[in-house]
Design a protein around this motif. Structure first.
Motif, PDB file in Angstrom:
ATOM      1  N   UNK A 167       0.835  -1.202   0.000  1.00 13.73           N
ATOM      2  CA  UNK A 167       0.000   0.000   0.000  1.00 13.73           C
ATOM      3  C   UNK A 167       0.870   1.252   0.000  1.00 13.73           C
ATOM      4  N   UNK A 168       0.554   2.173  -0.893  1.00 13.98           N
ATOM      5  CA  UNK A 168       1.335   3.405  -0.950  1.00 13.98           C
ATOM      6  C   UNK A 168       1.071   4.274   0.270  1.00 13.98           C
ATOM      7  N   UNK A 169      -0.190   4.356   0.676  1.00 10.55           N
ATOM      8  CA  UNK A 169      -0.562   5.159   1.846  1.00 10.55           C
ATOM      9  C   UNK A 169      -1.409   4.323   2.801  1.00 10.55           C
ATOM     10  N   UNK A 170      -0.794   3.452   3.585  1.00 12.43           N
ATOM     11  CA  UNK A 170      -1.576   2.644   4.534  1.00 12.43           C
ATOM     12  C   UNK A 170      -2.381   3.532   5.483  1.00 12.43           C
ATOM     13  N   UNK A 171      -3.532   3.039   5.915  1.00  9.49           N
ATOM     14  CA  UNK A 171      -4.373   3.813   6.824  1.00  9.49           C
ATOM     15  C   UNK A 171      -3.612   4.216   8.086  1.00  9.49           C
ATOM     16  N   UNK A 172      -2.684   3.363   8.525  1.00 11.86           N
ATOM     17  CA  UNK A 172      -1.944   3.644   9.757  1.00 11.86           C
ATOM     18  C   UNK A 172      -1.061   4.886   9.625  1.00 11.86           C
ATOM     19  N   UNK A 173      -0.789   5.320   8.384  1.00  9.93           N
ATOM     20  CA  UNK A 173       0.062   6.493   8.167  1.00  9.93           C
ATOM     21  C   UNK A 173      -0.719   7.802   8.197  1.00  9.93           C
ATOM     22  N   UNK A 174      -2.021   7.743   8.394  1.00  8.85           N
ATOM     23  CA  UNK A 174      -2.882   8.921   8.224  1.00  8.85           C
ATOM     24  C   UNK A 174      -2.378  10.129   9.003  1.00  8.85           C
ATOM     25  N   UNK A 175      -1.991   9.940  10.249  1.00 11.24           N
ATOM     26  CA  UNK A 175      -1.560  11.068  11.082  1.00 11.24           C
ATOM     27  C   UNK A 175      -0.041  11.096  11.271  1.00 11.24           C
ATOM     28  N   UNK A 176       0.682  10.244  10.535  1.00  7.55           N
ATOM     29  CA  UNK A 176       2.136  10.152  10.723  1.00  7.55           C
ATOM     30  C   UNK A 176       2.851  11.061   9.728  1.00  7.55           C
TER      31      UNK A 176
END
Length: 316
Positions: free
Chosen positions: A15-24
């Motif tokens: 995944x290019x933008x995993x959901x876990x990266x949303x606020x990172x």
């Protein structure tokens, strides 16, 4: 080769933008993605040229030993890096990472994962945690990767290079076999905090379908790099620009909660300090807490809006 200089890990996901990266806004490692989570010649060239620019800035010149994997092509135009390719079919003998560095990293990473799972299960049994499924998202894994790589010992790296024949002087290669790749490279301060013991404790609570050694080697045969045919090469060139615009595969992780406020972070640091100061021989950890507190307070001051005199007047 003496283990004194480790490059940050490069992690490749799907995944290019995993959901876990949303606020990172900051990641613990360098992260890239493609549809198969493979190392490719394009990613290798990108990574290598970025490293080359860093070496130029630092006024350093380095030699990098590379195996002859198809994903490791010759890269032209490097100014500070000289690529030295190993002969075919010699990786298991001459590649230092294959002499125990990768094994050490994986063992530490697996230990961190097993320990985290064990603590989760024990808290459930003690009634301190709701009966929820233990999950690890991509960001969690990246932090574990960073921690595992930082805990691979310098001596382990030096021993593995020496075992592969990288020595400054011929007499340096004269070493006893047991000094080459230690069986347990984790260096745990507590006897109970080692991989096999943690796995055994977890297995006592939740019967597992694999042995500790099987889990350690679970991805040994996993394809991690490209093996290109002529058709693949043509397609990669045609699709490269399209791939750069795509978001990549979506992951199935839940969206993370919003990040805590600065006030929440300051309270968390107070709680963490109370816990650490109750432990013995934790001077280094207390110093790290002081650094964290300094950082959070700087962020807090930066986020505070400067009060203007007009704030004290109300419009009539």
């Amino acid at each position: 080769m003496d283990g004194s200089d480790k490059l940050p890990a490069l992690v490749i996901g799907k995944a290019k933008n995993p959901h876990a990266f949303k606020h990172a806004k900051t990641l613990p490692v360098c992260y890239r993605s493609n549809k198969k989570a493979w190392m490719t010649s394009t990613l290798f060239e990108e990574w290598l040229k970025k490293l080359d620019r860093q070496m130029v800035t630092q006024k350093r010149k380095i030699a990098m030993v590379v195996d002859n994997c198809p994903a490791h092509p010759k890269v032209e135009g490097l100014k500070a890096i000289e690529l030295i390719f190993l002969p075919p079919n010699t990786t298991s003998i001459l590649q230092p990472c294959d002499q125990g560095i990768i094994k050490s990293f994986k063992q530490i990473y697996r230990k961190l994962m097993v320990r985290s799972y064990l603590l989760h299960v024990e808290e459930q049994i003690k009634g301190r945690r709701k009966d929820e499924v233990y999950t690890v998202n991509v960001l969690d894994a990246l932090y574990r990767i960073m921690e595992a790589w930082s805990n691979v010992k310098q001596q382990c790296i030096a021993n593995c290079f020496r075992h592969a024949g990288f020595v400054k002087e011929p007499e340096e290669s004269e070493t006893i076999e047991s000094d080459i790749v230690p069986v347990n490279q984790e260096g745990d301060s507590l006897d109970t905090d080692n991989y096999d013991n943690l796995f055994s404790r977890l297995n006592d609570l939740i019967p597992l379908s694999a042995t500790s050694q099987a889990y350690l080697a679970i991805d040994n045969d996993l394809a991690a790099s490209e093996v290109l045919t002529t058709e693949d090469i043509v397609n990669s060139v045609v699709e490269r620009d399209v791939d750069n615009e795509e978001e990549g595969e979506e992951d199935e992780e839940e969206m993370p909660p919003p990040p805590p406020t600065v006030a929440d972070a300051r309270e968390a640091i107070k709680t963490l300090r109370l816990f650490i100061q109750s432990q013995s021989n934790a001077e280094d950890e207390l110093n790290q807490i002081a650094n964290l507190q300094d950082y959070v307070e700087k962020v807090s001051v930066t986020k505070c809006r400067q009060t203007s005199i007009t704030n004290f007047f109300k419009k009539m």
